[in-house]
Write a protein that holds these residues in place. Structure first.
Motif, PDB file in Angstrom:
ATOM      1  N   LEU A 101       0.741  -1.182  -0.070  1.00 32.55           N
ATOM      2  CA  LEU A 101       0.011   0.001  -0.005  1.00 32.55           C
ATOM      3  C   LEU A 101       0.913   1.336  -0.062  1.00 32.55           C
ATOM      4  O   LEU A 101       0.602   2.154  -0.668  1.00 32.55           O
ATOM      5  N   ILE A 102       1.785   1.192   0.763  1.00 34.91           N
ATOM      6  CA  ILE A 102       2.905   2.296   0.854  1.00 34.91           C
ATOM      7  C   ILE A 102       3.477   2.731  -0.497  1.00 34.91           C
ATOM      8  O   ILE A 102       3.473   3.828  -0.984  1.00 34.91           O
ATOM      9  N   ALA A 106       3.096   6.045  -2.870  1.00 35.19           N
ATOM     10  CA  ALA A 106       4.329   6.717  -3.323  1.00 35.19           C
ATOM     11  C   ALA A 106       4.269   6.805  -4.702  1.00 35.19           C
ATOM     12  O   ALA A 106       4.638   7.884  -5.280  1.00 35.19           O
ATOM     13  N   ILE A 107       4.297   5.493  -5.434  1.00 35.80           N
ATOM     14  CA  ILE A 107       3.840   5.963  -6.893  1.00 35.80           C
ATOM     15  C   ILE A 107       2.864   6.907  -7.504  1.00 35.80           C
ATOM     16  O   ILE A 107       3.131   7.717  -8.183  1.00 35.80           O
ATOM     17  N   TYR A 108       1.723   6.675  -6.729  1.00 33.01           N
ATOM     18  CA  TYR A 108       0.476   7.654  -7.099  1.00 33.01           C
ATOM     19  C   TYR A 108       0.955   9.212  -7.041  1.00 33.01           C
ATOM     20  O   TYR A 108       0.761   9.975  -7.859  1.00 33.01           O
ATOM     21  N   ASP A 114       4.132  14.820 -10.706  1.00 33.27           N
ATOM     22  CA  ASP A 114       4.648  14.989 -11.937  1.00 33.27           C
ATOM     23  C   ASP A 114       3.652  15.683 -12.987  1.00 33.27           C
ATOM     24  O   ASP A 114       4.040  16.593 -14.050  1.00 33.27           O
ATOM     25  N   ASN A 115       2.611  15.172 -12.924  1.00 32.71           N
ATOM     26  CA  ASN A 115       1.531  15.982 -13.848  1.00 32.71           C
ATOM     27  C   ASN A 115       1.207  17.126 -13.165  1.00 32.71           C
ATOM     28  O   ASN A 115       0.777  18.005 -14.073  1.00 32.71           O
TER      29      ASN A 115
END
Length: 118
Positions: A101-102, A106-108, A114-115
């Protein structure tokens, strides 16, 4: 005639209260069916040991122990070790799920930042 001692009455009452509590927990879906059955069996075992303590000595001799109390201690230690093992397995599984989940968070967050910068 069998003489009932105070501790036997207390063990019986406490075990009955435990059975009622366990039944309510199962009714409210706080424990699984297998946990419910195991808990009920343990409560009935405690009642039988409380009401017929001399029988534990007979069973203890079968296992090579001298006293029934030694048998109860040995089984209690083995049971507690088994419970600790199950808890460790559950904790390890939760740690793995938490790590996954972490990583997803972190990826999200990285993609979101970035967006936002673009």
């Amino acid at each position: 005639m069998m003489t009932i001692l105070l501790y036997q009455v207390l063990v019986f009452i406490i075990a009955i209260i435990a059975i009622i509590y366990i039944s309510l927990m199962y009714k409210n879906k706080n424990i699984s069916f297998y946990g419910f059955i195991l808990s009920i069996i343990i409560c009935f075992l405690i009642i039988s040991i409380g009401l017929y303590p001399q029988q534990t000595t007979i069973i203890a001799h079968f296992f090579g122990l001298k006293r029934g109390l030694d048998l109860i201690f040995a089984f209690s230690i083995a049971f507690l070790m088994f419970i600790l093992f199950l808890l460790k397995l559950k904790l390890d599984k939760q740690n793995q799920e938490l790590t996954k989940l972490i990583r997803k968070i972190a990826i999200y967050n990285e993609e979101y930042l970035d967006n936002e910068d673009s």
